[in-house]
Design an enzyme around this catalytic site. Structure first.
Site, short mmCIF file in Angstrom:
data_model
loop_
_atom_site.label_atom_id
_atom_site.label_comp_id
_atom_site.label_asym_id
_atom_site.label_seq_id
_atom_site.Cartn_x
_atom_site.Cartn_y
_atom_site.Cartn_z
N HIS A 34 0.83 -1.34 -0.07
CA HIS A 34 0.00 0.07 0.06
C HIS A 34 0.86 1.13 -0.07
CE1 HIS A 34 1.28 0.14 4.20
NE2 HIS A 34 0.56 -0.95 4.58
N HIS A 37 4.10 1.30 2.30
CA HIS A 37 5.21 0.71 1.72
C HIS A 37 6.09 1.52 0.68
CE1 HIS A 37 2.69 -2.99 2.88
NE2 HIS A 37 3.75 -3.36 3.74
N SER A 185 -2.59 -0.27 6.53
CA SER A 185 -2.10 -1.61 6.71
C SER A 185 -2.66 -2.48 5.85
CB SER A 185 -2.50 -1.78 8.32
OG SER A 185 -2.45 -3.36 8.41
#
Ligand code: AMP
Length: 281
Positions: A34, A37, A185
């Site tokens: 996502h 990252h 997350s």
């Protein structure tokens, strides 16, 4: 982008880059990427001349009752994102490549892993420290980027690097949030539509705590009462922990004097969400 499944091949590539004077910047992940990252990867690209991502859902950090089997995976999509960002190599080992038969060596960081997630998930940090050590030995990075979303993990990795004299610079990256405040997350994908407003209480309760501290409140009990009230009002959330801790030792504190970690882990339905902020700075 090179896609590498084999540890020896990853090491050869790292050796060749090092011989050419390249600086290797590394982002370990469990995939299902996502924007959080991707932001870490962009930072890695700035920190090094070569960037490497690992995508590996690490069995050693999941208890038998946890979500190893159902953890979301989307390798092809993840690799496309990495190409778009300009990552040089993706290290994507199998579980048997990382933990072949006969594997029996683990890395254990003690003090800073006792509280918070370490208390709720007893084998978690042993699994994290072990896999990150192995990934470091495969990728041979000069620097590695970790998110502050997993604050205790970042502290644990810093401790391990210091204690084991690993010659790697660890960089912390701020938490990346959705527009509505929810910390990004991979596990957010588990949330049902009706659970999403409940999940928003985590970031909301952090804001409430910050406002209290900014207006002069120092008493941990009072701050945590406000946090608990916000998290539980309306039902649907079950608090695993909500604690104020020293940012280095991760031990609980009674008064907010100087930088203090407010760390949350909350079950929303079957999804365990974590979030945190540093107050008092
Ligand atoms: P994971 O794939 O969940 O193991 O996360 C891989 C790395 O990305 C870890 O260093 C995480 O702390 C970091 N990360 C995950 N979510 C976020 C986020 N919302 N903001 C910043 N970093 C994150």
């Amino acid at each position: 982008m090179r896609i590498i499944e084999n540890i020896a091949e990853m090491q050869r590539l790292a050796d060749a880059w090092r011989a050419q004077g390249e600086r290797i910047a590394f982002v370990p992940t469990m995939g299902y990427l996502h924007e959080g990252h991707l932001s870490l990867l962009r930072t890695a690209r700035q920190l090094g001349t070569r960037s490497v991502i690992s995508i590996f859902v690490n069995p050693a950090q999941f208890a038998p009752t946890e979500d190893l089997a159902s953890y979301p995976r989307a390798l092809d999509r993840d690799l496309d994102f990495c190409v778009q960002i300009g990552v040089d190599a993706a290290f994507v080992p199998s579980a048997s490549e990382m933990y072949p038969e006969g594997f029996q060596t683990y890395v254990e960081v003690t003090g800073v892993t006792k509280n918070l997630c370490g208390a709720s998930r007893p084998i978690f940090f042993r699994g994290v420290a072990t896999v990150v050590s192995k990934l470091f030995n495969a990728v041979k990075p000069h620097t590695a980027v970790f998110g502050q979303k997993d604050f205790q993990q970042l502290v644990t990795i810093r401790r391990m690097v210091k204690d084991l004299n690993l010659d790697i610079e660890i960089v912390g990256h701020e938490i990346v949030r959705e527009k509505d405040g929810l910390a990004m997350s991979s596990r957010n994908t588990y949330l049902k539509a009706e659970e999403r407003p409940i999940a928003l209480r985590l970031s909301r309760s952090l804001q409430i705590a910050r406002q209290l501290v900014d207006s002069g409140e120092k008493d941990s009990k009072k701050i945590l009462k406000a946090v608990n009230d916000c998290l539980t009002a309306g039902g649907g959330a079950s608090i695993d922990y909500a604690k104020l801790c020293d940012t280095e030792t991760i031990e609980e504190i009674e008064k907010v004097e100087g930088p203090t970690l407010l760390a949350l882990a909350v079950w929303v339905g079957k999804t365990r969400l974590i979030d945190n902020c540093v107050l008092g700075r």
